[in-house]
Design a protein around this motif. Structure first.
Motif, mmCIF file in Angstrom:
data_model
loop_
_atom_site.group_PDB
_atom_site.id
_atom_site.type_symbol
_atom_site.label_atom_id
_atom_site.label_comp_id
_atom_site.label_asym_id
_atom_site.label_seq_id
_atom_site.Cartn_x
_atom_site.Cartn_y
_atom_site.Cartn_z
ATOM 1 N N SER A 118 -2.463 2.993 -3.200
ATOM 2 C CA SER A 118 -3.667 2.239 -2.989
ATOM 3 C C SER A 118 -4.251 1.892 -4.225
ATOM 4 O O SER A 118 -4.445 2.647 -5.094
ATOM 5 C CB SER A 118 -4.350 3.327 -2.011
ATOM 6 O OG SER A 118 -4.670 4.465 -2.732
ATOM 7 N N THR A 176 -7.083 -2.532 3.439
ATOM 8 C CA THR A 176 -8.153 -1.471 3.358
ATOM 9 C C THR A 176 -7.791 -0.149 3.646
ATOM 10 O O THR A 176 -6.327 -0.070 4.068
ATOM 11 C CB THR A 176 -9.543 -1.931 3.935
ATOM 12 O OG1 THR A 176 -8.876 -2.008 5.221
ATOM 13 C CG2 THR A 176 -9.890 -3.115 3.599
ATOM 14 N N ASP A 177 -8.564 0.665 4.185
ATOM 15 C CA ASP A 177 -8.205 2.116 4.875
ATOM 16 C C ASP A 177 -7.739 1.692 6.158
ATOM 17 O O ASP A 177 -7.334 2.823 6.744
ATOM 18 C CB ASP A 177 -9.323 3.129 4.615
ATOM 19 C CG ASP A 177 -9.334 3.629 3.088
ATOM 20 O OD1 ASP A 177 -8.365 3.527 2.525
ATOM 21 O OD2 ASP A 177 -10.276 3.884 2.452
ATOM 22 N N ASP A 178 -8.115 0.644 6.758
ATOM 23 C CA ASP A 178 -7.938 0.364 8.064
ATOM 24 C C ASP A 178 -6.460 0.478 8.354
ATOM 25 O O ASP A 178 -5.626 -0.349 7.762
ATOM 26 C CB ASP A 178 -8.265 -1.065 8.473
ATOM 27 C CG ASP A 178 -8.175 -1.277 9.926
ATOM 28 O OD1 ASP A 178 -7.820 -0.453 10.844
ATOM 29 O OD2 ASP A 178 -8.173 -2.801 10.200
ATOM 30 N N ARG A 225 0.842 -1.166 0.076
ATOM 31 C CA ARG A 225 -0.075 -0.070 -0.237
ATOM 32 C C ARG A 225 0.826 1.368 -0.029
ATOM 33 O O ARG A 225 0.392 2.395 0.670
ATOM 34 C CB ARG A 225 -1.048 0.082 0.981
ATOM 35 C CG ARG A 225 -2.503 0.683 0.827
ATOM 36 C CD ARG A 225 -3.250 0.712 2.051
ATOM 37 N NE ARG A 225 -4.351 1.329 1.901
ATOM 38 C CZ ARG A 225 -5.548 1.030 1.080
ATOM 39 N NH1 ARG A 225 -5.387 -0.036 0.274
ATOM 40 N NH2 ARG A 225 -6.584 1.896 1.044
ATOM 41 N N ARG A 239 -9.468 -6.714 -4.761
ATOM 42 C CA ARG A 239 -8.969 -6.896 -3.250
ATOM 43 C C ARG A 239 -7.730 -7.292 -3.270
ATOM 44 O O ARG A 239 -7.175 -8.066 -4.257
ATOM 45 C CB ARG A 239 -9.920 -8.126 -2.799
ATOM 46 C CG ARG A 239 -11.446 -7.492 -2.642
ATOM 47 C CD ARG A 239 -12.508 -8.631 -1.735
ATOM 48 N NE ARG A 239 -11.801 -10.044 -1.888
ATOM 49 C CZ ARG A 239 -12.112 -10.355 -0.524
ATOM 50 N NH1 ARG A 239 -12.520 -10.169 0.227
ATOM 51 N NH2 ARG A 239 -11.636 -12.023 -0.605
ATOM 52 N N GLN A 246 -8.128 0.922 -6.307
ATOM 53 C CA GLN A 246 -9.316 1.658 -6.444
ATOM 54 C C GLN A 246 -10.470 0.402 -6.456
ATOM 55 O O GLN A 246 -11.508 0.605 -5.991
ATOM 56 C CB GLN A 246 -9.226 2.752 -7.359
ATOM 57 C CG GLN A 246 -8.503 3.888 -6.992
ATOM 58 C CD GLN A 246 -7.918 4.524 -8.115
ATOM 59 O OE1 GLN A 246 -7.913 4.046 -8.984
ATOM 60 N NE2 GLN A 246 -7.459 5.773 -7.703
ATOM 61 N N GLU A 247 -10.066 -0.635 -7.187
ATOM 62 C CA GLU A 247 -11.038 -1.563 -7.201
ATOM 63 C C GLU A 247 -10.307 -2.755 -6.863
ATOM 64 O O GLU A 247 -9.345 -3.034 -7.390
ATOM 65 C CB GLU A 247 -11.577 -1.466 -8.700
ATOM 66 C CG GLU A 247 -12.895 -0.698 -8.621
ATOM 67 C CD GLU A 247 -13.361 -0.716 -10.056
ATOM 68 O OE1 GLU A 247 -13.017 -1.633 -10.948
ATOM 69 O OE2 GLU A 247 -14.154 0.257 -10.297
ATOM 70 N N THR A 251 -4.656 -11.078 5.570
ATOM 71 C CA THR A 251 -5.233 -9.678 5.907
ATOM 72 C C THR A 251 -5.466 -8.757 4.872
ATOM 73 O O THR A 251 -4.563 -8.746 3.923
ATOM 74 C CB THR A 251 -4.361 -8.926 6.643
ATOM 75 O OG1 THR A 251 -3.649 -9.661 7.958
ATOM 76 C CG2 THR A 251 -5.004 -7.660 7.335
ATOM 77 N N GLU A 252 -6.699 -8.691 4.585
ATOM 78 C CA GLU A 252 -7.096 -7.619 3.333
ATOM 79 C C GLU A 252 -6.759 -6.226 3.681
ATOM 80 O O GLU A 252 -6.712 -5.657 4.635
ATOM 81 C CB GLU A 252 -8.643 -7.773 3.208
ATOM 82 C CG GLU A 252 -8.854 -6.743 1.811
ATOM 83 C CD GLU A 252 -10.262 -6.975 1.282
ATOM 84 O OE1 GLU A 252 -11.015 -7.779 2.002
ATOM 85 O OE2 GLU A 252 -10.533 -6.326 0.268
#
Lengths: 383, 261
Positions: B70, B84-86, B67, B75, B72-73, B81-82
C-alpha cells in the motif's frame, strides 16, 4: 552432467560391466553383513545385544504366556482366591486379574446391566475414527456424521429416553471417559487452534492479535494439572449460587482450552513456514481473506505440520489420564480402582501393562495413520 | 549526475483513456523512502516496460498497482477506481488486474488445471465446467494443455511460469502486471515465457512489465520507464531510451546491463 550419469550406468558394451552387483552385498544377508558384522567390534556389540534381547524376550514370554495364570477359583460368595497367583508371583503373570476386572476397568462403575451402552459408545468412537481417516469421506457430510455420532454417544451414555434408564456422569468411567475427553477435546481444540493461530498472525486486527497471544501464553505457561484444578476448584467459586456446571463439562472445556493453545503454536509454525508468495498470488487473484485462507494457506500449512500436530494429538490423548487427580474415572483411574480390591492388590504389573497396551494401540494407530497421510499428501510435491 | 526529468509528465502518447494513473505516489518502508513522487499514466492497450537497477523501487511500484503493497501518499487509480482502504474497490481492481510473479507462486497442492480454475470458480462464480473449458483454452494458448492434470512441482520453471500466465488470464483481466517474470528462469527457458508474453502483447493486452530483457522491451514495449532510487528518471519509446538516453543515470544503467549481455 549427462556424461557422469552415463558413466555410472552399467553398460554391457564395456568390458567388465556386470548385470548384477556382486553377490553378498544385497538381500538380508548382505544387509546383516554390512550393518551388523561390519567389523570385529561391531560383531561383538551385535552378539552382546542379541544375547540380551533374546534373554529378555525369552523370560518375558515365559512370564507372560508359559507360566501365566489365566483363571483363579472363586469362593461361593464370589470372592477370588488368588493363592495360585500369589504362588506364581515373579514367575508367571496373573492374567486372572484382567479376566476378573476388565469390565470395571473398561466401562467403570456404569450400572452392570446397562454396560452395553458405554461399550457401544466405544465402538461408535472407533468407527468414527475409521470413517474420518478415509479420504473419500472428507466432505461436508463428515461434519454431520460427527454430529450424529456425538449425539448418539450422548443419548446412549445418559439414557433417560427410548426406555434406557438415566445414568448420570458420576457413574461414567473407563475408556468412554478417556475417548470422550480426547475426541471432543481434539475436535474442538483443533478448529480453535487454527483461529487462534490466524488471529496471532493478523496484522490489521491488533486487539484480536493481543487476545490470541495472551491466551496462548497464559495457558501454555500453566501445567495441565493446574488448569484442571482451576476448572474444578476455583471456577465454581466464581459462579453465582445455584449455577452448577457439571464437572465433566468443566474438565472438558479446560482440556480444550489447554490443548488449543499448544495446537495453535503448531499451526502457527505451519503458517510461518509457507512462502509469502502463496498469499500474494491468492490476493492478486482477488480471493477474499477466508477463501485465501481456506483454499490456499491452510491446506498447505497444515500439511507441513502433520508430524508435530500428531505429536500434540498423541500427547493430549495420554494427558486425559491426568483427570485422575480431580476424581474423574478415566481408563487409568479405573485401573487403580480395580487394584484397590484386596485380593488383586499386588497385581498392578498386569493391570498397568494392559492399560499401556490399550493406550499404545490408540496412539500407534494415530502415528501410523499420520505417516500414511503425509506420504499420500506429499505425492503432489514429488517430482 | 543529471537531474531526473521531473517536469515531463510520464504519459502515454495516445488518446486512449488511461488504464492506470499514478499521481505523486510516495511510499516508505520504515524510514526508507522507496517511492518518491512517482507519477505515471498508462493508457489502455499500452505496453510499458519498467527497468532500473535493483532496489530502484520498480517492483514496489508494480506491486502498489494491485495493492500487494500500500502506498502512503498520492493517488493510484486503476481502471477508473481509486485504490484506498476500501476492500470493495480493492476486490474490483484485483479481479481486473492479473499478476505474474518472479517466483511463479503456483499453488503446489493443486493441479495445473485447478490452479487455473480456482479463482474463476471462487471469485467470478463461473460454473466449474465452463471454468475448466476456459482454463484448457488458455493452457492451449500457452502451449501446455497436456500438463493440465499434473502438479506444479512436476513442471519445469518455464512451464510453471507459462501456467502462471494462463492462471492470471483465466480471470479475464484487463491489465496484466509482470514482476520480473523471467529472472528466476534458466536461460533456455526464458524464450518460451517471453514468446508467450509477446503473443499476449500482440492480442492487445494492457501490460506493465518489470524486466531486464531489453530485447523484449525493444520488440514489444510502447514505452520504457527507467526508475532509479525510487523515482522515475526517464521514460520514452524503447528506441529513444536505448539509443539516445538523456540522463547520466540511464546511460550508466544501460552500459552496465549491456556489458552483461
Amino acid at each position: 552432467m549427462s556424461q557422469t550419469t552415463a558413466d555410472a550406468l552399467p553398460d554391457p558394451r564395456y568390458a567388465g560391466a556386470r548385470e548384477r552387483p556382486p553377490t553378498g552385498t544385497t538381500g538380508p544377508w548382505g544387509w546383516a553383513r554390512a550393518n551388523l558384522f561390519g567389523s570385529w567390534w561391531s560383531t561383538a556389540v551385535t552378539l552382546l545385544l542379541g544375547y540380551l534381547i533374546l534373554r529378555f524376550a525369552v523370560s518375558f514370554f515365559l512370564w507372560a504366556v508359559i507360566n501365566a495364570v489365566w483363571t483363579v477359583p472363586y469362593s461361593p460368595q464370589g470372592v477370588a482366591n488368588t493363592a495360585v497367583c500369589q504362588n506364581a508371583k515373579g514367575i508367571g503373570a496373573c492374567w486372572a486379574v484382567i479376566a476378573d476386572k476388565y469390565r470395571l476397568i473398561l466401562l467403570g462403575r456404569y450400572p452392570y446391566a446397562q454396560q452395553w451402552r458405554p461399550a457401544l459408545c466405544v465402538l461408535l468412537f472407533i468407527a468414527l475414527y475409521g470413517v474420518s481417516a478415509m479420504r473419500r469421506f472428507w466432505r461436508k457430510e463428515l461434519a454431520l456424521i460427527w454430529l450424529g455420532t456425538l449425539v448418539a454417544v450422548g443419548v446412549l451414555m445418559w439414557g433417560g429416553v427410548l426406555g434406557m434408564p438415566l445414568v448420570t456422569e458420576d457413574q461414567w468411567g473407563g475408556l468412554p471417559i478417556t475417548l470422550i475427553l480426547a475426541t471432543l477435546g481434539l475436535a474442538c481444540a483443533f478448529p480453535l487452534s487454527v483461529l487462534v493461530a490466524l488471529g496471532r498472525r493478523s496484522t490489521n486486527l491488533p486487539a484480536v492479535k493481543m487476545l490470541c497471544v495472551l491466551y496462548v501464553e497464559l495457558v501454555r505457561g500453566v501445567p495441565l494439572v493446574a488448569v484442571l484444578f482451576m476448572a474444578n476448584v476455583m471456577f465454581p467459586l466464581f459462579m453465582p449460587n445455584g449455577v452448577n456446571i457439571d464437572k465433566l463439562l468443566r474438565t472438558q472445556v479446560a482440556f480444550i482450552l489447554f490443548t488449543g493453545a499448544y495446537l495453535a503454536e503448531v499451526v502457527r509454525g505451519g503458517l510461518q513456514a509457507l512462502p509469502k508468495g502463496q498469499a500474494e498470488a491468492a490476493d492478486a487473484l482477488g480471493l477474499s481473506y477466508w477463501k485465501k485462507t481456506g483454499l490456499i494457506i491452510l491446506p498447505q500449512a497444515l500439511r507441513l505440520v502433520i508430524p508435530p500436530l500428531v505429536n500434540t494429538f498423541i500427547g493430549s490423548f495420554k494427558d486425559t489420564s491426568l483427570v485422575l487427580i480431580i476424581g474423574l474415572f478415566d481408563l487409568l483411574t479405573m485401573g487403580t480402582v480395580a487394584l484397590s480390591d484386596p485380593p488383586w492388590q499386588s497385581f498392578s504389573t498386569e493391570v498397568y501393562l494392559t492399560l499401556a497396551v490399550i493406550y499404545f494401540v490408540f496412539c500407534f494407530a494415530m502415528s501410523k495413520y499420520s505417516r500414511g497421510l503425509e506420504r499420500e499428501l506429499g505425492r503432489a510435491h514429488r517430482r | 549526475m543529471s537531474q531526473a526529468v521531473h517536469n515531463i509528465p510520464h504519459m502515454a502518447d495516445t488518446k486512449a483513456p488511461p488504464a492506470i494513473v499514478l499521481d505523486k505516489v510516495n511510499k516508505w518502508f520504515g524510514a526508507l523512502h522507496v517511492l518518491r513522487d512517482v507519477s505515471l499514466t498508462i493508457a489502455e492497450k499500452e505496453r510499458v516496460v519498467v527497468c532500473g537497477p535493483s532496489g530502484s523501487g520498480k517492483s514496489t511500484m508494480i506491486r502498489c498497482i494491485n495493492r500487494l503493497e500500500s502506498h502512503q501518499e498520492g493517488r493510484i487509480i486503476v481502471d477508473g477506481t481509486e485504490l484506498t482502504d476500501d476492500t470493495k474497490a480493492l476486490d474490483t481492481i484485483r479481479r481486473e488486474v492479473g499478476m505474474v510473479f518472479q517466483s511463479f507462486n503456483l499453488f503446489p497442492h493443486l493441479t495445473i488445471l485447478e490452479n487455473c480454475t480456482l479463482a474463476p470458480i471462487w471469485v467470478r462464480k463461473t460454473p466449474k465446467a465452463e471454468a475448466e473449458e476456459q482454463a484448457m483454452s488458455f493452457l492451449t494458448r500457452v502451449k501446455i494443455p497436456e500438463q493440465a492434470k499434473k502438479y506444479p512441482g512436476q513442471l519445469s520453471g518455464g512451464q510453471q511460469q507459462r501456467v502462471a500466465i494462463a492462471r492470471a488470464l483465466c480471470m479475464r483481466p484487463k491489465i496484466m502486471l509482470f514482476d520480473e517474470p523471467t529472472s528466476a528462469l534458466d536461460p533456455e527457458m526464458i524464450k518460451e515465457v517471453l514468446d508467450t508474453m509477446i503473443q499476449l502483447a500482440e492480442d492487445g493486452m494492457t501490460m506493465v512489465c518489470v524486466t531486464h530483457e531489453m530485447g523484449f522491451a525493444r520488440q514489444v514495449a510502447d514505452r520504457v520507464v527507467f526508475m532509479d532510487r525510487g523515482e522515475i528518471v526517464e521514460s520514452g519509446t524503447p528506441q529513444r531510451m536505448f539509443e539516445a538516453p538523456q540522463t547520466d543515470r540511464l546511460k550508466l544503467f544501460l552500459s552496465q546491463i549491456l556489458r552483461g549481455h
